[in-house]
Design a protein around this motif. Structure first.
Motif, mmCIF file in Angstrom:
data_model
loop_
_atom_site.group_PDB
_atom_site.id
_atom_site.type_symbol
_atom_site.label_atom_id
_atom_site.label_comp_id
_atom_site.label_asym_id
_atom_site.label_seq_id
_atom_site.Cartn_x
_atom_site.Cartn_y
_atom_site.Cartn_z
ATOM 1 N N LYS A 165 24.147 19.828 35.790
ATOM 2 C CA LYS A 165 22.947 20.489 35.273
ATOM 3 C C LYS A 165 21.685 20.112 36.049
ATOM 4 O O LYS A 165 20.857 20.978 36.349
ATOM 5 N N SER A 166 21.516 18.828 36.384
ATOM 6 C CA SER A 166 20.326 18.420 37.142
ATOM 7 C C SER A 166 20.329 19.045 38.529
ATOM 8 O O SER A 166 19.289 19.489 39.030
ATOM 9 N N ALA A 167 21.503 19.079 39.164
ATOM 10 C CA ALA A 167 21.613 19.691 40.483
ATOM 11 C C ALA A 167 21.314 21.185 40.417
ATOM 12 O O ALA A 167 20.662 21.739 41.311
ATOM 13 N N LEU A 168 21.774 21.855 39.364
ATOM 14 C CA LEU A 168 21.520 23.283 39.225
ATOM 15 C C LEU A 168 20.041 23.570 39.024
ATOM 16 O O LEU A 168 19.491 24.514 39.604
ATOM 17 N N VAL A 169 19.397 22.767 38.201
ATOM 18 C CA VAL A 169 17.960 22.953 37.985
ATOM 19 C C VAL A 169 17.202 22.769 39.285
ATOM 20 O O VAL A 169 16.311 23.559 39.629
ATOM 21 N N THR A 173 15.123 25.692 41.352
ATOM 22 C CA THR A 173 13.728 25.503 41.751
ATOM 23 C C THR A 173 13.560 25.696 43.254
ATOM 24 O O THR A 173 12.628 26.376 43.710
ATOM 25 N N THR A 174 14.463 25.103 44.010
ATOM 26 C CA THR A 174 14.419 25.261 45.469
ATOM 27 C C THR A 174 14.565 26.722 45.865
ATOM 28 O O THR A 174 13.845 27.225 46.737
ATOM 29 N N VAL A 291 19.600 31.961 50.685
ATOM 30 C CA VAL A 291 18.883 31.031 49.811
ATOM 31 C C VAL A 291 19.850 30.248 48.927
ATOM 32 O O VAL A 291 19.673 29.044 48.707
ATOM 33 N N ALA A 292 20.884 30.917 48.418
ATOM 34 C CA ALA A 292 21.862 30.234 47.560
ATOM 35 C C ALA A 292 22.555 29.105 48.314
ATOM 36 O O ALA A 292 22.778 28.017 47.768
ATOM 37 N N GLY A 299 19.172 21.312 46.828
ATOM 38 C CA GLY A 299 18.948 20.956 45.440
ATOM 39 C C GLY A 299 19.944 19.949 44.918
ATOM 40 O O GLY A 299 19.595 18.959 44.279
ATOM 41 N N ALA A 300 21.238 20.182 45.230
ATOM 42 C CA ALA A 300 22.284 19.305 44.692
ATOM 43 C C ALA A 300 22.213 17.907 45.285
ATOM 44 O O ALA A 300 22.148 16.906 44.572
ATOM 45 N N LEU A 301 22.199 17.820 46.623
ATOM 46 C CA LEU A 301 22.204 16.504 47.254
ATOM 47 C C LEU A 301 20.863 15.796 47.097
ATOM 48 O O LEU A 301 20.805 14.570 47.063
ATOM 49 N N GLY A 302 19.792 16.563 47.004
ATOM 50 C CA GLY A 302 18.478 15.938 46.874
ATOM 51 C C GLY A 302 18.215 15.362 45.505
ATOM 52 O O GLY A 302 17.474 14.387 45.358
ATOM 53 N N SER A 303 18.828 15.940 44.467
ATOM 54 C CA SER A 303 18.543 15.493 43.102
ATOM 55 C C SER A 303 19.498 14.422 42.615
ATOM 56 O O SER A 303 19.237 13.729 41.654
ATOM 57 N N GLY A 304 20.649 14.288 43.287
ATOM 58 C CA GLY A 304 21.673 13.370 42.784
ATOM 59 C C GLY A 304 22.550 14.092 41.781
ATOM 60 O O GLY A 304 22.154 15.081 41.164
ATOM 61 N N LEU A 305 23.752 13.618 41.620
ATOM 62 C CA LEU A 305 24.734 14.267 40.764
ATOM 63 C C LEU A 305 25.170 13.332 39.663
ATOM 64 O O LEU A 305 25.384 12.154 39.876
ATOM 65 N N GLU A 306 25.319 13.871 38.452
ATOM 66 C CA GLU A 306 25.734 13.043 37.329
ATOM 67 C C GLU A 306 27.216 12.713 37.438
ATOM 68 O O GLU A 306 28.045 13.609 37.568
#
Length: 332
Positions: A165-169, A173-174, A291-292, A299-306
């Protein structure tokens, strides 16, 4: 007519849910057959921490403790024949009326119906002196591919989405910001379809690899035996396929959301005038594709993954490790 006491010992989660729906199972053949009284016990039933003979012995202990006439183990883990190494659908001991059924070996589709037929055949075959013609023969072995499909579906890859979810958000945004960036438009327009395809595959592969590394999902054999190496290969293959399907679902969701956003906020004619090129609404689909891919990685690698339950559940080895730990605690 007598009543036969039948016990089902099931893994937690999905196998236990399947077993609960088998409580009303009736013997084939109608009223002239012996009736079944079925009781279900839920406990970790790991095959990786003990061989098939030890597992069958555990089931017989349950039968003596509960005074069952027939006992069936239902597990979501794969197991192999000790003699020829083929993957088993079921292992039976008709003399002691004991059997274990590998649910993924059923193939993963219509699990409740297939499990019902398999358990009925096992119980009927062991409860009666001869196999009932209505119960049907039950094959002992299954193919590796059928087992792999069953393992992947048992992992429920679509449930990986909440774990990202955090990576998707972050990716959404990106993507929202990149969609209105003129440089991104120029890059997307300069790429051929095969480069866009490579970018998509690369982004998905990078996220899958990061999930494996970050979640420590790669299984290593306990020893260098052929059986241990084969089991690790099977676990790792099912993990990679599960993660790939889950990340692909996230990618498609990201594409759809970004496309809706682009169609809502952008006028291709305005952007084309700014860039001094001719653009149409068809170009938005190409832009969203690029863009996807970029947003998935950034987005995924920059935010970290749960590394939460949804991600760990994608690896059979992790579930087996948890079962071993629970089983050891219960025995201590």
């Amino acid at each position: 007519m007598k009543r036969i006491q039948v016990g089902l010992v099931a893994d937690p989660a999905a196998p236990a849910e399947i077993a609960r729906r088998l409580i009303d199972l009736e013997p084939p053949g109608g009223e002239d057959r012996d009736a079944w009284d079925i009781e279900m016990v839920c406990e970790p039933f790991t095959m990786g921490s003990e061989d098939v003979d030890a597992a069958m012995a555990r089931l017989r202990d349950h039968a003596r403790q509960h005074e069952w006439d027939v006992v069936i183990g239902l597990t979501e883990l794969p197991f192999r024949d000790v003699d020829d190494g083929r993957y088993l659908l079921a292992e039976t001991d008709p003399l002691r009326r004991t059997a274990v059924l590998s649910l993924p070996a059923l193939g993963g589709l219509r699990m409740q119906k297939r499990a019902r037929l398999a358990v009925r055949a096992l119980v009927a075959g062991m409860a009666e002196s001869t196999q009932d013609e209505h119960s049907g023969p039950l094959p002992r072995f299954t193919s590796r591919w059928r087992l792999l499909v069953g393992m992947v579906l048992a992992n429920r890859p679509w449930l990986l989405v909440p774990g990202l979810k955090s990576a998707l958000v972050a990716a959404l945004t990106t993507g929202a910001v990149a969609t209105v960036n003129s440089t991104v438009w120029q890059l997307a327009g300069s790429l051929s379809w095969w480069r866009l395809l490579v970018a998509m595959l690369a982004s998905i592969s990078l996220v899958v690899a990061w999930l494996v590394v970050d979640g420590e999902l790669w299984d290593r054999p306990d020893d260098m035996s052929a059986a241990a190496r084969e089991r690790s290969r099977l676990y790792n293959t099912s993990t990679l396929v599960t993660l790939t399907i889950g990340v692909l679902i996230c990618y498609l969701a990201l594409y759809v959301v970004n496309l809706v956003w682009a169609l809502f906020v952008l006028d291709p004619a305005v952007m084309g005038g700014y860039l001094h090129v001719s653009l149409g609404y068809g170009d938005l689909f190409v832009l969203t594709w690029f863009v996807a891919s970029a947003a998935t990685v950034g987005g995924a690698l920059g935010s970290g993954l749960e590394s939460d339950e949804a991600i760990r559940a994608a690896a059979y080895s992790k579930r087996e490790e948890e079962r071993r730990n629970r089983l050891a605690q219960e025995r201590s």
